[in-house]
Design a protein around this motif. Structure first.
Motif, mmCIF file in Angstrom:
data_model
loop_
_atom_site.group_PDB
_atom_site.id
_atom_site.type_symbol
_atom_site.label_atom_id
_atom_site.label_comp_id
_atom_site.label_asym_id
_atom_site.label_seq_id
_atom_site.Cartn_x
_atom_site.Cartn_y
_atom_site.Cartn_z
ATOM 1 N N TYR A 95 0.838 -1.201 0.000
ATOM 2 C CA TYR A 95 0.000 0.000 0.000
ATOM 3 C C TYR A 95 0.874 1.253 0.000
ATOM 4 O O TYR A 95 0.600 2.235 -0.701
ATOM 5 N N GLY A 96 1.954 1.202 0.798
ATOM 6 C CA GLY A 96 2.851 2.348 0.842
ATOM 7 C C GLY A 96 3.544 2.589 -0.480
ATOM 8 O O GLY A 96 3.908 3.723 -0.812
ATOM 9 N N GLU A 97 3.740 1.518 -1.271
ATOM 10 C CA GLU A 97 4.369 1.641 -2.584
ATOM 11 C C GLU A 97 3.346 1.931 -3.686
ATOM 12 O O GLU A 97 3.698 1.919 -4.873
ATOM 13 N N ALA A 139 -4.796 -5.060 -2.501
ATOM 14 C CA ALA A 139 -6.198 -5.470 -2.365
ATOM 15 C C ALA A 139 -6.334 -6.982 -2.407
ATOM 16 O O ALA A 139 -7.077 -7.583 -1.616
ATOM 17 N N ARG A 140 -5.641 -7.615 -3.346
ATOM 18 C CA ARG A 140 -5.723 -9.083 -3.440
ATOM 19 C C ARG A 140 -5.183 -9.739 -2.170
ATOM 20 O O ARG A 140 -5.750 -10.710 -1.674
ATOM 21 N N GLU A 192 -16.675 -9.399 -7.805
ATOM 22 C CA GLU A 192 -16.564 -10.626 -7.010
ATOM 23 C C GLU A 192 -15.836 -10.352 -5.701
ATOM 24 O O GLU A 192 -16.237 -10.834 -4.640
ATOM 25 N N GLN A 193 -14.772 -9.577 -5.771
ATOM 26 C CA GLN A 193 -14.022 -9.239 -4.573
ATOM 27 C C GLN A 193 -14.855 -8.397 -3.611
ATOM 28 O O GLN A 193 -14.783 -8.555 -2.392
ATOM 29 N N THR A 194 -15.675 -7.500 -4.193
ATOM 30 C CA THR A 194 -16.522 -6.657 -3.355
ATOM 31 C C THR A 194 -17.555 -7.506 -2.618
ATOM 32 O O THR A 194 -17.841 -7.286 -1.434
#
Length: 689
Positions: free
Chosen positions: A586-588, A595-596, A633-635
């Protein structure tokens, strides 16, 4: 080797009155606390009876014991605590050189080439023996200097006592080197014994220096005493040099001096180079002896009692030699002098008979054995007993008597090891399985383990005890106090090198628990990983996660970022590592990968349920990105996780949830709904195009 310690209580507590007090014991790894308490006092009584030793104490072979009393005045009800240590000598600072330097010699001997045979092997073993003696002498000189420099009477007395002990140790070791290690043959044997006497009988050195440093040595009152000393020790050149001074001062007696000088010059002596056979030596000595006898019978020296006495000594006259007992000071000096002038080609196995004969001769002239040299004591000192056993080639008796007389196991352990390498103790095994060498090395190394730093030397001694060394090492290494991480790492390295897996785990668990108590989570996690303790690693991982929830950031990032395969030790540790990886992604700004990974952490069920809300909250910034990160699908998966989290709570729990938690849930639902709408629009647009 010694009697049991059943009499310990009466020896430990001076002046203790068993009728009014009792003794309590607390055993440690290398010492015992003996507490003297009043009868009937609560807290001071022991579960054992009065003066009763713990099980097994009375059957243990008697270790060298030293008592240190630490008492405080406290009236009639005061209690005294006594510390009884297994081996007090390891705490004497000036003996550290003895222990440290002899350790290197010992290790070198164990690693030496066993293929060396014959003269090469014997020369190597003799050199090892000399190295040991040089360490003893160096330590003795340091102790002597310490005794001179100190101003405290107690310390001066202690140092002087140690000097005497070290001197006796070198004396015994040197004799064992001559008789057992070098195994000098007839001829060279006498020369070695003469060197032995000259080196160790030093009482007359001051007298010699006083006479030689005077302006006119021949007129000094001790002149003839010095000449006699030189003759008694076989130092013919020095005796002749002094006699030449007397001859110059008395020209009228010049002829008598020349005859005596000639006799002393022609005296046959054995050769170290084997340039003559024993038969040739005996023939020369017989002719020389007859010549001395002829001059004495002719009255050549009748006008000088001093020279006549010297001639009698040259002839081996026992009465004449015994008249000089004050100059010899020891019975073994008398023995060697008698051999020099009576039996110069003495064979090793004949020494026992001459030593015993020496003892009998001295007994005739005194009321007790060796009384002439022992100052009227009723029995010989331990040193005399040991030396007599050596002359009688009773090696096991020498070791036994040294074990009794000396205050620690250093001497007997190293001497026995050397004799074992000389193949002289192969047939002697102790009844409980271990041979004598290993038994003594185990006792010595056990004493080293009671010291805060010398224990490291003890490890190597245990390594070279093939039968019980490993067992002893495992037991002792668990008792080492792990005061610092540096010391713990040192102990750990020793255990890892020897594949002592159980001890490795134990040390790591101890250090992990210490670090956890001090709230040093990174160190605790590192130790638990080294211990391969999944349960403890899970506990510490939970502490990391709890700390993150409270502070909003991780501590010890370097450790967590470099867990590598170690994170597989437990599911919680795996989650900790992966969760930290999520923050790094996330920092990068690698949002899709982050997210995955976040979704995987929740759907794989490796995240603790208590942490789900934190994970869902971490998803909020990703849901609010301009670019759509989560697919439909992830949501849906995130929605399911949120519903599972809220559905699992009872109404009472929901009622107790604070407003912040309720607000988080509502914000998540709103963000998920908006993200789902954006995804549907985006995916529909893509399908339409």
């Amino acid at each position: 080797f010694r009697d049991s310690m059943t009499a310990l209580p009466s020896q430990v507590v001076p002046g203790a009155d068993p009728s009014t007090r009792q003794l309590c014991f607390a055993w440690g790894p290398a010492e015992v606390l003996v507490c003297e308490t009043l009868f009937g006092r609560r807290g001071g009584s022991s579960s054992r009876g009065e003066g009763e030793l713990p099980p097994g104490a009375a059957t243990r072979s008697a270790d060298p014991v030293c008592c240190i009393a630490d008492s405080r005045d406290g009236g009639s009800g005061s209690s005294h605590v006594f510390v009884v240590r297994k081996d007090q000598d390891v705490y004497i600072q000036t003996l550290r050189k003895l222990f440290n330097e002899s350790h290197g010699i010992f290790i070198g001997l164990q690693r030496s080439e066993e293929e060396l045979a014959g003269k090469s092997r014997k020369a190597q073993l003799v050199q090892v023996s000399k190295n040991y003696r040089s360490v003893i002498r160096a330590c003795m000189e340091d102790m002597h200097q310490a005794a001179i420099s100190t101003r405290e009477p107690a310390l001066q007395s202690q140092y002087s006592t140690q000097v005497s002990i070290l001197s006796a140790m070198e004396l015994i070791w040197n004799l064992c080197e001559i008789l057992f290690v070098e195994a000098a043959a007839a001829g060279p044997l006498l020369l070695r014994l003469l060197d032995w006497v000259r080196l160790h009988v030093c009482d007359v050195d001051n007298m010699v220096r006083e006479v030689l440093s005077s302006e006119n040595p021949s007129k000094h009152e001790l002149f003839w005493n010095v000449v006699d000393v030189f003759v008694l020790q076989g130092r013919m050149d020095e005796a002749r040099h002094l006699l030449s001074k007397e001859a110059s001062a008395n020209p009228t007696s010049m002829n008598m001096y020349k005859i005596l000088d000639d006799l002393m010059k022609k005296m046959p002596m054995p050769s170290l180079g084997n340039t003559q056979t024993l038969t040739e030596m005996e023939l020369k000595w017989q002719h020389w002896h007859e010549e001395c006898q002829r001059y004495l019978q002719d009255g050549t020296f009748a006008s000088s009692s001093h020279m006549e006495s010297i001639c009698k000594i040259l002839l081996g006259d026992e009465d004449a030699i015994l008249e000089k007992k004050e100059l010899m000071t020891t019975w073994y000096h008398f023995l060697v002098t008698r051999l020099l002038y009576s039996h110069p080609t003495v064979k090793p196995m004949e020494l026992r008979f001459y030593a015993q004969a020496c003892s009998r001769i001295i007994f005739i002239f005194s009321t007790s054995s060796m009384d002439l040299f022992l100052g009227g004591e009723s029995s010989p000192e331990p040193l005399d007993t040991i030396l007599m056993a050596a002359f009688e080639f009773e090696m096991h008796q020498v070791i036994k008597e040294c074990s009794i007389a000396l205050s620690n196991w250093w001497f007997v352990a190293h001497l026995t090891d050397l004799l074992d390498h000389c193949k002289l103790l192969q047939s002697h095994n102790l009844y409980f399985g271990s041979n004598m060498r290993e038994f003594l090395l185990l006792e010595y190394a056990s004493g080293l383990f009671s010291h805060h730093s010398l224990w490291q030397l003890g490890v190597d001694y245990f390594d070279h005890c093939p039968e019980y060394g490993r067992v002893y090492l495992e037991l002792h290494i668990e008792r080492i106090p792990l005061n610092t991480e540096q010391k713990a790492l040192k102990v750990l390295r020793i255990c890892e090198q020897r594949q002592m897996h159980e001890q490795v785990r134990s040390i790591c668990k101890i250090m992990a628990m210490k670090a956890l108590r001090n709230n040093r989570l990174g160190s605790a996690l590192s130790w638990s990983i080294r211990a391969k303790d999944a349960a403890f690693a899970t506990l510490i991982s939970d502490r990391f996660l709890k700390d993150y929830c409270e502070r909003g950031c991780f501590s010890d990032l370097d450790l967590i970022d470099n867990l590598g395969p170690s994170m597989l030790l437990s599911d919680r540790l795996t989650f900790l590592g992966k969760y930290r990886e999520f923050h790094r992604l996330y920092g990068e700004k690698r949002f899709s990968e982050a997210a995955r990974l976040l979704l995987m952490l929740m759907t794989a069920h490796i995240a603790p349920c208590s942490f789900w809300m934190t994970l869902l909250t971490d998803a909020l910034p990703l849901l609010e990105q301009k670019e759509v990160i989560f697919s439909a699908e992830q949501t849906y998966e995130l929605m399911r996780c949120l519903e599972d989290l809220t559905a699992g709570k009872s109404d009472k729990q929901k009622f107790q949830d604070d407003d912040v938690e309720t607000m988080k849930v509502e914000m998540l639902r709103l963000a998920l709904a908006r993200n789902l709408a954006r995804v549907i629009v985006k995916e529909g647009t893509l399908e339409g195009s």
